[in-house]
Design an enzyme around this catalytic site. Structure first.
Site, PDB file in Angstrom:
ATOM      1  N   GLY A   1       2.642  -1.276   4.230  1.00 20.44           N
ATOM      2  CA  GLY A   1       2.780   0.124   3.839  1.00 20.44           C
ATOM      3  C   GLY A   1       4.233   0.491   3.594  1.00 20.44           C
ATOM      4  O   GLY A   1       4.788   0.271   2.526  1.00 20.44           O
TER       5      GLY A   1
ATOM      6  N   HIS B   1      -9.741   1.731   4.537  1.00 21.92           N
ATOM      7  CA  HIS B   1      -8.495   1.869   5.296  1.00 21.92           C
ATOM      8  C   HIS B   1      -8.728   2.839   6.461  1.00 21.92           C
ATOM      9  O   HIS B   1      -9.461   3.817   6.322  1.00 21.92           O
ATOM     10  CB  HIS B   1      -7.377   2.373   4.382  1.00 21.92           C
ATOM     11  CG  HIS B   1      -6.027   2.276   5.033  1.00 21.92           C
ATOM     12  ND1 HIS B   1      -5.604   3.180   5.971  1.00 21.92           N
ATOM     13  CD2 HIS B   1      -5.037   1.358   4.911  1.00 21.92           C
ATOM     14  CE1 HIS B   1      -4.390   2.826   6.399  1.00 21.92           C
ATOM     15  NE2 HIS B   1      -4.023   1.721   5.756  1.00 21.92           N
TER      16      HIS B   1
ATOM     17  N   ASN C   1       0.872  -1.179   0.000  1.00 25.94           N
ATOM     18  CA  ASN C   1       0.000   0.000   0.000  1.00 25.94           C
ATOM     19  C   ASN C   1       0.909   1.228   0.000  1.00 25.94           C
ATOM     20  O   ASN C   1       1.503   1.558   1.028  1.00 25.94           O
ATOM     21  CB  ASN C   1      -0.888  -0.023   1.257  1.00 25.94           C
ATOM     22  CG  ASN C   1      -1.711   1.247   1.413  1.00 25.94           C
ATOM     23  OD1 ASN C   1      -1.788   2.053   0.484  1.00 25.94           O
ATOM     24  ND2 ASN C   1      -2.310   1.417   2.573  1.00 25.94           N
ATOM     25  N   TRP C   2       1.023   1.851  -1.156  1.00 20.12           N
ATOM     26  CA  TRP C   2       1.946   2.990  -1.275  1.00 20.12           C
ATOM     27  C   TRP C   2       1.377   4.270  -0.662  1.00 20.12           C
ATOM     28  O   TRP C   2       2.074   5.260  -0.557  1.00 20.12           O
ATOM     29  CB  TRP C   2       2.298   3.208  -2.755  1.00 20.12           C
ATOM     30  CG  TRP C   2       3.460   2.371  -3.204  1.00 20.12           C
ATOM     31  CD1 TRP C   2       3.956   1.253  -2.600  1.00 20.12           C
ATOM     32  CD2 TRP C   2       4.289   2.594  -4.355  1.00 20.12           C
ATOM     33  NE1 TRP C   2       5.036   0.765  -3.295  1.00 20.12           N
ATOM     34  CE2 TRP C   2       5.254   1.568  -4.387  1.00 20.12           C
ATOM     35  CE3 TRP C   2       4.294   3.545  -5.383  1.00 20.12           C
ATOM     36  CZ2 TRP C   2       6.230   1.482  -5.378  1.00 20.12           C
ATOM     37  CZ3 TRP C   2       5.261   3.454  -6.377  1.00 20.12           C
ATOM     38  CH2 TRP C   2       6.215   2.440  -6.376  1.00 20.12           C
ATOM     39  N   LYS C   3       0.107   4.260  -0.299  1.00 19.33           N
ATOM     40  CA  LYS C   3      -0.527   5.467   0.268  1.00 19.33           C
ATOM     41  C   LYS C   3      -0.259   6.660  -0.660  1.00 19.33           C
ATOM     42  O   LYS C   3      -0.191   6.469  -1.867  1.00 19.33           O
ATOM     43  CB  LYS C   3      -0.036   5.698   1.703  1.00 19.33           C
ATOM     44  CG  LYS C   3      -0.171   4.426   2.558  1.00 19.33           C
ATOM     45  CD  LYS C   3       0.042   4.644   4.014  1.00 19.33           C
ATOM     46  CE  LYS C   3      -0.138   3.317   4.739  1.00 19.33           C
ATOM     47  NZ  LYS C   3      -0.136   3.435   6.182  1.00 19.33           N
TER      48      LYS C   3
ATOM     49  N   SER D   1       2.839  -2.295  10.283  1.00 20.51           N
ATOM     50  CA  SER D   1       4.276  -2.475  10.567  1.00 20.51           C
ATOM     51  C   SER D   1       4.806  -3.857  10.214  1.00 20.51           C
ATOM     52  O   SER D   1       5.742  -4.349  10.841  1.00 20.51           O
ATOM     53  CB  SER D   1       4.590  -2.139  12.034  1.00 20.51           C
ATOM     54  OG  SER D   1       4.337  -0.769  12.279  1.00 20.51           O
TER      55      SER D   1
ATOM     56  N   GLY E   1       2.376   2.074  10.821  1.00 24.02           N
ATOM     57  CA  GLY E   1       3.451   3.062  10.726  1.00 24.02           C
ATOM     58  C   GLY E   1       4.189   3.335  12.023  1.00 24.02           C
ATOM     59  O   GLY E   1       4.946   4.295  12.123  1.00 24.02           O
TER      60      GLY E   1
ATOM     61  N   GLU F   1      -5.997  -4.625  10.408  1.00 23.30           N
ATOM     62  CA  GLU F   1      -4.922  -3.656  10.648  1.00 23.30           C
ATOM     63  C   GLU F   1      -5.190  -2.904  11.954  1.00 23.30           C
ATOM     64  O   GLU F   1      -5.963  -1.933  11.968  1.00 23.30           O
ATOM     65  CB  GLU F   1      -4.855  -2.647   9.503  1.00 23.30           C
ATOM     66  CG  GLU F   1      -4.519  -3.241   8.158  1.00 23.30           C
ATOM     67  CD  GLU F   1      -3.882  -2.212   7.247  1.00 23.30           C
ATOM     68  OE1 GLU F   1      -2.762  -2.445   6.799  1.00 23.30           O
ATOM     69  OE2 GLU F   1      -4.500  -1.164   7.002  1.00 23.30           O
TER      70      GLU F   1
ATOM     71  N   GLU G   1      -7.025   5.131   7.623  1.00 25.57           N
ATOM     72  CA  GLU G   1      -6.699   6.540   7.330  1.00 25.57           C
ATOM     73  C   GLU G   1      -7.854   7.225   6.612  1.00 25.57           C
ATOM     74  O   GLU G   1      -8.111   8.409   6.816  1.00 25.57           O
ATOM     75  CB  GLU G   1      -5.394   6.604   6.514  1.00 25.57           C
ATOM     76  CG  GLU G   1      -4.190   6.282   7.392  1.00 25.57           C
ATOM     77  CD  GLU G   1      -3.010   5.675   6.678  1.00 25.57           C
ATOM     78  OE1 GLU G   1      -2.957   5.728   5.426  1.00 25.57           O
ATOM     79  OE2 GLU G   1      -2.131   5.126   7.370  1.00 25.57           O
TER      80      GLU G   1
HETATM   81  P1  PGA Z   1       2.539   0.153   7.540  1.00 24.27           P
HETATM   82  O1  PGA Z   1       1.124   0.468   6.862  1.00 24.27           O
HETATM   83  O2  PGA Z   1       3.016  -1.170   7.005  1.00 24.27           O
HETATM   84  O3  PGA Z   1       3.430   1.289   7.117  1.00 24.27           O
HETATM   85  O4  PGA Z   1       2.332   0.104   9.015  1.00 24.27           O
HETATM   86  C1  PGA Z   1       0.195  -0.548   6.628  1.00 24.27           C
HETATM   87  C2  PGA Z   1      -1.090   0.025   6.090  1.00 24.27           C
HETATM   88  O5  PGA Z   1      -1.507   1.103   6.543  1.00 24.27           O
HETATM   89  O6  PGA Z   1      -1.724  -0.569   5.198  1.00 24.27           O
END
Ligand code: PGA
Length: 249
Positions: free
Chosen positions: A230, A92, A9-11, A209, A170, A164, A94
């Protein structure tokens, strides 16, 4: 056992010049053909990434629930499918926090994605307070039940669930392996209650993470059928150890 699925997931990261990383990751995916690998890129890169990746599926990170209309700035499931997306992340955390998306919105988006024959990656997870209050499983299963798409035919469910924990995203922190096992088992049971035997064919990904150091342990847990990654998916150097760990489990 389901074939492992590792999704990056490149966000909101990545411009044209980063497409070289897609090429490198695609080569790594080819070298580990017992794992399915996908990268969900920003909408602006879906088409160019799809054009250069043979062994890697490309996905989107969101889409609108409606097929078209007066929704300035949004893209529909059909639009991202047309650019080459095969997966779409929905719900997600976010987006649930930044854009105020609720379970009803997420369910509608998942249905829109599946109607375009793409795979919906439906995200759920608890806050740190909910984890510390010992009710993470009930919170997450309620969120799941309210977000799961309604479908007529359970035979070919193009759906994944990504667990998640919000506090793990993160941060470099992850739940204990026992906590992950307990949650994934509860999610599996909920999927079977909802979709019958077909619920056993739905990939349940762990996200938050995940990296080359912890992937082997996480991916060895029963009902952890892959990962949503991510930060560690942005370059082949970071992502390859995760893919390699999946290939060995
Ligand atoms: P992360 O993000 O691996 O950087 O914790 C995962 C995600 O939000 O899909």
């Amino acid at each position: 056992m389901l074939k492992k699925l590792i999704v990056g997931n490149w966000k909101m990261n990545g411009v044209r010049s980063d497409i070289a990383h897609i090429k490198d990751i695609s080569e790594q995916a080819a070298a580990h053909s017992n794992v399915d690998v996908a990268i969900c890129v920003p909408a602006t890169l879906i088409e160019s990434a799809s054009n250069i990746s043979d062994s890697l599926a490309i996905g989107a990170q969101d889409c609108h629930a409606h097929t078209n209309g007066a929704h300035t700035g949004c893209v529909s499931a059909a639009m991202v499918a047309e650019c080459g997306a095969q997966y779409v992340i929905v719900g997600h955390s976010e987006r649930r926090s930044d854009q105020g998306e609720n379970n009803t919105d997420v369910k509608a988006k998942a249905q829109a994605v599946m109607a375009q024959q793409m795979v919906a990656i439906l995200c759920i997870g608890e806050t740190e307070n909910q984890r510390n209050s010992d009710n993470a499983v009930s919170v997450v299963i309620e969120q799941l039940n309210l977000s799961l798409p309604e479908v007529d035919n359970y035979d070919n469910l193009t759906l994944c669930v990504a667990y998640e924990p919000i506090w793990a995203i993160g941060t470099g922190r992850i739940p204990t392996l026992d906590e992950v096992a307990e949650m994934h088992m509860a999610i599996r049971q909920a999927l079977v209650i909802k979709y019958g035997e077909s619920g056993n064919n739905i990939h349940i990904l762990y996200g938050g993470s995940m990296n080359g150091d912890n992937a082997a342990d996480l991916l060895s847990i029963e009902h952890v059928d892959g990962g949503l990654v991510g930060g560690a998916s942005l370059t082949a150097a970071k992502f390859t150890p995760v893919i390699a760990a999946a290939s060995l489990t």
